[in-house]
Design an enzyme around this catalytic site. Structure first.
Site, PDB file in Angstrom:
ATOM      1  N   GLU A  77       0.852  -1.320   0.020  1.00 50.39           N
ATOM      2  CA  GLU A  77      -0.095  -0.106   0.036  1.00 50.39           C
ATOM      3  C   GLU A  77       0.793   1.445  -0.136  1.00 50.39           C
ATOM      4  O   GLU A  77       0.649   2.394  -0.651  1.00 50.39           O
ATOM      5  CB  GLU A  77      -1.103   0.071   1.093  1.00 50.39           C
ATOM      6  CG  GLU A  77      -2.058  -1.126   1.149  1.00 50.39           C
ATOM      7  CD  GLU A  77      -3.053  -0.587   0.036  1.00 50.39           C
ATOM      8  OE1 GLU A  77      -3.267   0.436  -0.062  1.00 50.39           O
ATOM      9  OE2 GLU A  77      -3.740  -1.577  -0.652  1.00 50.39           O
ATOM     10  N   SER A  78       2.003   1.269   0.820  1.00 47.06           N
ATOM     11  CA  SER A  78       2.784   2.493   0.857  1.00 47.06           C
ATOM     12  C   SER A  78       4.020   2.529  -0.119  1.00 47.06           C
ATOM     13  O   SER A  78       4.943   3.274  -0.008  1.00 47.06           O
ATOM     14  CB  SER A  78       3.361   2.753   2.354  1.00 47.06           C
ATOM     15  OG  SER A  78       4.006   1.374   2.467  1.00 47.06           O
TER      16      SER A  78
END
Length: 194
Positions: free
Chosen positions: A70-71
């Protein structure tokens, strides 16, 4: 799998207790800058315990792998895209003009949508709805990620090694499933699974 194996793989003393040093080294290995790794580890060391993510290696592996995806390897605490694609998405609670951009993905789990900012802000006693940018602070974002993980029953899904169900709970679909699986294998390998 073993936290001792993880510590050995990261070149640390292998006492088997995951703390700030282990987490900092792992976040750096996965792509975070030293400063970002330090900030994330400070919060993760507390909140991963509170939300029982450190209870076993499988929970830990799934949590870290999903957040790494996600990051962008813990490089981004705010979605790179403008967020305009989320405009007027009622499923996210984005009902007002500008909500898409205002409540775009932030933090290592990329919290998205007015409804989620309201819900997690209220449950944590922080005003995310009126101050959405604070979710991008690594320490706040990590707290949100741990709370979201626990609230959505992801520890239990991790115990079953169910990457598909976890991805659906986080993403709402299966976007990036291949990369999520690849990152999970990296973490499992560091833990000595293979």
């Amino acid at each position: 799998m073993s936290f001792k194996n993880l510590q050995k793989a990261l070149g640390l003393d292998d006492d088997g207790v995951v703390g700030r040093a282990t987490l900092t080294a792992l976040f750096k290995r996965l792509g975070a800058s030293q400063t970002r790794a330090d900030e994330l580890a400070l919060a993760a060391n507390v909140h991963m315990r509170t939300y029982r993510i450190l209870d076993n290696e499988l929970r830990f592996a799934h949590f870290i792998a999903q957040l790494a995806h996600e990051s962008g390897g813990f490089k981004y605490m705010e979605e790179i895209a403008s967020g305009s694609a989320y405009e007027y998405r009622s499923d996210l609670g984005n009902t007002q003009k500008g909500d898409g951009t205002r409540y775009k993905g932030r933090g290592p789990i990329q919290l998205t949508g007015r409804a989620n900012y309201r819900k997690y802000g209220q449950s944590l006693g922080l005003d995310f709805e009126n101050n959405p940018q604070i979710v991008a602070l690594p320490s706040i974002g990590m707290l949100v990620a741990c709370k979201y993980w626990a609230d959505n029953g992801l520890n239990e899904l991790a115990d079953k090694d169910d990457v598909l169900a976890i991805t659906r709970k986080i993403n709402g679909g299966v976007n990036g499933l291949g990369d999520r699986k690849a990152k999970l294998e990296i973490i499992k390998n560091l833990l000595g699974k293979n």
